[in-house]
Design a protein around this motif. Structure first.
Motif, PDB file in Angstrom:
ATOM      1  N   ARG A  34      31.964  -5.425  11.952  1.00 47.51           N
ATOM      2  CA  ARG A  34      32.586  -6.731  12.158  1.00 47.51           C
ATOM      3  C   ARG A  34      33.985  -6.573  12.756  1.00 47.51           C
ATOM      4  O   ARG A  34      34.713  -5.638  12.438  1.00 47.51           O
ATOM      5  N   TRP A  60      36.510 -11.731  11.230  1.00 50.98           N
ATOM      6  CA  TRP A  60      37.049 -11.873   9.868  1.00 50.98           C
ATOM      7  C   TRP A  60      38.034 -13.035   9.813  1.00 50.98           C
ATOM      8  O   TRP A  60      37.988 -13.866   8.889  1.00 50.98           O
ATOM      9  N   THR A  72      38.238 -15.660  11.685  1.00 45.71           N
ATOM     10  CA  THR A  72      37.533 -16.935  11.817  1.00 45.71           C
ATOM     11  C   THR A  72      36.905 -17.337  10.490  1.00 45.71           C
ATOM     12  O   THR A  72      37.010 -18.494  10.052  1.00 45.71           O
ATOM     13  N   ASP A  73      36.267 -16.403   9.829  1.00 43.04           N
ATOM     14  CA  ASP A  73      35.606 -16.699   8.558  1.00 43.04           C
ATOM     15  C   ASP A  73      36.598 -17.034   7.453  1.00 43.04           C
ATOM     16  O   ASP A  73      36.233 -17.684   6.464  1.00 43.04           O
ATOM     17  N   HIS A  74      37.851 -16.582   7.592  1.00 42.06           N
ATOM     18  CA  HIS A  74      38.868 -16.807   6.564  1.00 42.06           C
ATOM     19  C   HIS A  74      40.006 -17.692   7.078  1.00 42.06           C
ATOM     20  O   HIS A  74      41.115 -17.664   6.544  1.00 42.06           O
TER      21      HIS A  74
END
Length: 289
Positions: A267, A272, A274-276
């Motif tokens: 990843r 990362w 974007t997801d957080h």
């Protein structure tokens, strides 16, 4: 039965999530109320790492165990876990270590603690696998408050690259090591797909947040002051030594182990972030992980 220590932490909680429902899991947690995953196949054992009898009881019936410890000032925790595993007949230990142990120039307190823990496991007579990640992408959550409140990232060595790794990838590798044959006697180097500097990570966060963030480089003394506000001096000094090694380029190298293990690319930091993204967004009051 698979045992997981550090089950409320950055990597351990993802491991429990992935194992639960597929494998019987027992978690060692000094604060079971903090577990994010419960259920009939997740057993919680509230045992202190200094309780030899309690640790042995908790490991009875366990085939493989993931060892995640977090206090380099308490190396006896690792010793007690290994002793209990041997007494309980655990057949495989998977240890979350650090990639710095393979660097002969790294001799800070934290790296030496991890080396000693690896040596103890290697000579225990139990099959072992070492997971050696580079720094976690999630460490940048330490910037979240200043990003939310000021639009600023403050960090040392803004031009120093680090091939940081997503903790979810570490968890995926841990699950493989715990559940599949062929990892015994292996030390897996786990990095992200590319080295990025703090300034470059700030640019990526800017893109993801849709607003311009400013990077401000901390001097060594400013960084030391911030570390001493959070950690004992011995740990703060070790983290400063680690940061100095990053400035010298020691953390820029990437490794293809994760893609080979997982059958997909590692990843990215952009993924990362974007997801957080909520953790860095103005108006958010809590920081994710």
């Amino acid at each position: 039965m698979i045992l997981v220590t550090g089950a409320t932490g950055t990597v351990g909680r993802h491991v429990v999530d992935r194992l639960a429902g597929v494998h019987a899991v027992r978690v060692l947690a000094r604060h079971p109320e903090r577990l994010t995953r419960t259920g009939p196949q997740v057993q919680a054992a509230a045992v202190d790492y200094t309780d030899a009898a309690g640790l042995t009881a908790a490991m009875t019936g366990v085939r493989a165990a993931l060892l995640i410890t977090a206090d380099p000032l308490r190396p006896e925790h690792d010793a007690h876990l290994v002793t209990a595993a041997r007494a309980a007949g655990v057949r495989h230990l998977v240890k979350l270590s650090a990639l710095a142990v393979a660097d002969p120039e790294a001799n800070d307190l934290i790296t030496c603690w991890q080396r000693d823990a690896e040596d103890r496991i290697r000579t225990s007579g139990i099959a072992w696998t070492f997971l050696r990640p580079r720094s976690f992408m999630s460490n940048t959550l330490g910037w979240a408050r200043s990003v939310r409140q000021e639009g600023v990232v403050r960090a040392p060595h803004g031009s120093a690259p680090n091939a940081t790794v997503d903790p979810r990838d570490i968890a995926d590798a841990a699950v493989q090591a715990l559940t599949e044959p062929g990892h015994e006697g292996q030390a897996h180097a786990l990095t992200g797909p590319e080295p990025l500097t703090p300034a470059q990570q700030t640019d990526i966060l800017s893109d993801v947040q849709g607003r311009r963030l400013r990077f401000e480089e901390l001097s060594r003394e400013e960084n030391r002051g911030q570390l001493l506000a959070r950690y004992p001096q011995a740990i703060a000094d070790a983290l400063l030594e680690s940061a100095d090694r990053q400035r010298g380029g020691a953390k820029a190298g990437t490794d293809d182990t994760l893609p080979r293990l997982l059958g997909r690319p590692a990843r990215t930091y952009r993924g990362w972030a974007t997801d957080h993204s909520a953790a860095f967004r103005t108006g958010t009051t809590t920081e994710g992980s």
